[in-house]
Scaffold this motif. Structure first.
Motif, PDB file in Angstrom:
ATOM      1  N   GLY A  67     -36.731  35.451 -56.436  1.00  0.00           N
ATOM      2  CA  GLY A  67     -35.534  35.119 -57.214  1.00  0.00           C
ATOM      3  C   GLY A  67     -34.398  34.727 -56.306  1.00  0.00           C
ATOM      4  O   GLY A  67     -33.651  33.799 -56.580  1.00  0.00           O
ATOM      5  N   SER A  68     -34.258  35.429 -55.192  1.00  0.00           N
ATOM      6  CA  SER A  68     -33.224  35.112 -54.217  1.00  0.00           C
ATOM      7  C   SER A  68     -33.475  33.737 -53.603  1.00  0.00           C
ATOM      8  O   SER A  68     -32.542  32.970 -53.391  1.00  0.00           O
ATOM      9  CB  SER A  68     -33.201  36.178 -53.123  1.00  0.00           C
ATOM     10  N   ALA A  69     -34.744  33.448 -53.345  1.00  0.00           N
ATOM     11  CA  ALA A  69     -35.098  32.142 -52.785  1.00  0.00           C
ATOM     12  C   ALA A  69     -34.785  31.032 -53.787  1.00  0.00           C
ATOM     13  O   ALA A  69     -34.313  29.961 -53.416  1.00  0.00           O
ATOM     14  CB  ALA A  69     -36.570  32.108 -52.402  1.00  0.00           C
ATOM     15  N   VAL A  70     -35.019  31.309 -55.060  1.00  0.00           N
ATOM     16  CA  VAL A  70     -34.711  30.329 -56.103  1.00  0.00           C
ATOM     17  C   VAL A  70     -33.207  30.083 -56.153  1.00  0.00           C
ATOM     18  O   VAL A  70     -32.760  28.937 -56.230  1.00  0.00           O
ATOM     19  CB  VAL A  70     -35.241  30.794 -57.487  1.00  0.00           C
ATOM     20  N   HIS A  71     -32.426  31.151 -56.090  1.00  0.00           N
ATOM     21  CA  HIS A  71     -30.964  30.999 -56.101  1.00  0.00           C
ATOM     22  C   HIS A  71     -30.492  30.193 -54.892  1.00  0.00           C
ATOM     23  O   HIS A  71     -29.619  29.332 -55.021  1.00  0.00           O
ATOM     24  CB  HIS A  71     -30.275  32.368 -56.105  1.00  0.00           C
ATOM     25  N   THR A  72     -31.088  30.469 -53.756  1.00  0.00           N
ATOM     26  CA  THR A  72     -30.729  29.736 -52.552  1.00  0.00           C
ATOM     27  C   THR A  72     -31.083  28.254 -52.690  1.00  0.00           C
ATOM     28  O   THR A  72     -30.273  27.377 -52.369  1.00  0.00           O
ATOM     29  CB  THR A  72     -31.446  30.326 -51.316  1.00  0.00           C
ATOM     30  N   ALA A  73     -32.251  27.984 -53.213  1.00  0.00           N
ATOM     31  CA  ALA A  73     -32.675  26.592 -53.413  1.00  0.00           C
ATOM     32  C   ALA A  73     -31.766  25.893 -54.419  1.00  0.00           C
ATOM     33  O   ALA A  73     -31.370  24.741 -54.215  1.00  0.00           O
ATOM     34  CB  ALA A  73     -34.123  26.541 -53.894  1.00  0.00           C
ATOM     35  N   GLU A  74     -31.414  26.597 -55.496  1.00  0.00           N
ATOM     36  CA  GLU A  74     -30.509  26.009 -56.495  1.00  0.00           C
ATOM     37  C   GLU A  74     -29.151  25.705 -55.881  1.00  0.00           C
ATOM     38  O   GLU A  74     -28.539  24.680 -56.167  1.00  0.00           O
ATOM     39  CB  GLU A  74     -30.350  26.957 -57.690  1.00  0.00           C
ATOM     40  N   PHE A  75     -28.672  26.604 -55.025  1.00  0.00           N
ATOM     41  CA  PHE A  75     -27.389  26.391 -54.361  1.00  0.00           C
ATOM     42  C   PHE A  75     -27.451  25.174 -53.441  1.00  0.00           C
ATOM     43  O   PHE A  75     -26.524  24.356 -53.409  1.00  0.00           O
ATOM     44  CB  PHE A  75     -26.975  27.640 -53.574  1.00  0.00           C
ATOM     45  N   ILE A  76     -28.544  25.043 -52.709  1.00  0.00           N
ATOM     46  CA  ILE A  76     -28.707  23.901 -51.802  1.00  0.00           C
ATOM     47  C   ILE A  76     -28.725  22.592 -52.594  1.00  0.00           C
ATOM     48  O   ILE A  76     -28.054  21.623 -52.233  1.00  0.00           O
ATOM     49  CB  ILE A  76     -29.983  24.055 -50.949  1.00  0.00           C
ATOM     50  N   VAL A  77     -29.452  22.580 -53.692  1.00  0.00           N
ATOM     51  CA  VAL A  77     -29.528  21.379 -54.534  1.00  0.00           C
ATOM     52  C   VAL A  77     -28.153  21.055 -55.120  1.00  0.00           C
ATOM     53  O   VAL A  77     -27.702  19.908 -55.095  1.00  0.00           O
ATOM     54  CB  VAL A  77     -30.583  21.550 -55.645  1.00  0.00           C
ATOM     55  N   SER A  78     -27.467  22.080 -55.632  1.00  0.00           N
ATOM     56  CA  SER A  78     -26.134  21.867 -56.206  1.00  0.00           C
ATOM     57  C   SER A  78     -25.157  21.366 -55.157  1.00  0.00           C
ATOM     58  O   SER A  78     -24.355  20.465 -55.424  1.00  0.00           O
ATOM     59  CB  SER A  78     -25.605  23.163 -56.825  1.00  0.00           C
ATOM     60  N   SER A  79     -25.231  21.934 -53.970  1.00  0.00           N
ATOM     61  CA  SER A  79     -24.337  21.500 -52.889  1.00  0.00           C
ATOM     62  C   SER A  79     -24.622  20.059 -52.485  1.00  0.00           C
ATOM     63  O   SER A  79     -23.693  19.280 -52.245  1.00  0.00           O
ATOM     64  CB  SER A  79     -24.489  22.416 -51.671  1.00  0.00           C
ATOM     65  N   ALA A  80     -25.887  19.702 -52.423  1.00  0.00           N
ATOM     66  CA  ALA A  80     -26.256  18.327 -52.081  1.00  0.00           C
ATOM     67  C   ALA A  80     -25.775  17.360 -53.166  1.00  0.00           C
ATOM     68  O   ALA A  80     -25.233  16.295 -52.869  1.00  0.00           O
ATOM     69  CB  ALA A  80     -27.765  18.210 -51.899  1.00  0.00           C
ATOM     70  N   ARG A  81     -25.961  17.760 -54.408  1.00  0.00           N
ATOM     71  CA  ARG A  81     -25.516  16.924 -55.531  1.00  0.00           C
ATOM     72  C   ARG A  81     -23.990  16.759 -55.485  1.00  0.00           C
ATOM     73  O   ARG A  81     -23.469  15.664 -55.677  1.00  0.00           O
ATOM     74  CB  ARG A  81     -25.966  17.554 -56.845  1.00  0.00           C
TER      75      ARG A  81
END
Length: 119
Positions: free
Chosen positions: A12-26
């Motif tokens: 779940g933490s990895a998913v949150h991190t991945a979502e944050f990376i995607v959001s930041s890139a977007r």
């Protein structure tokens, strides 16, 4: 064998991190688009001003053919400016929405971490 709850938390933490990376890139891409549209908007404003000045000059000279042509060109320039301005405002709104979503997600993660830390 039962489910490993710790592993689920890590994932779940990895998913949150991945979502944050995607959001930041977007968000970064939106900022790049915003910068490009800002420059385009400024140039579009200049073109409208130039078209307006040329029309005023033609009107002072009393050149009816040139006036008709320049009125049409000024109208086209204004329409193009309106499109660029609409796109710019849309991108700015999208940036704001994306920033709010990132902040909201961070607050939710922090709240969850505090709640799980209390238990």
């Amino acid at each position: 064998m039962g489910p490993d709850l710790r592993r689920r938390m890590v994932s779940g933490s990895a998913v949150h991190t991945a979502e944050f990376i995607v959001s930041s890139a977007r968000l970064g891409e939106l900022y790049e688009c915003s910068a490009l549209l800002r420059r385009t908007r400024v140039r579009s404003e200049e073109i409208v001003d130039e078209a307006r000045a040329l029309l005023a000059e033609a009107e002072q000279e009393g050149d009816p053919v040139r006036i008709l042509i320049l009125e049409s060109q000024l109208d086209e320039a204004r329409q193009a400016y309106h499109k660029v301005l609409t796109a710019y405002v849309t991108i700015c709104r999208r940036i704001n929405e994306e920033r709010q979503a990132i902040i909201h997600a961070q607050m939710e993660r922090e709240r969850s971490a505090r709640l799980s830390g209390v238990a």
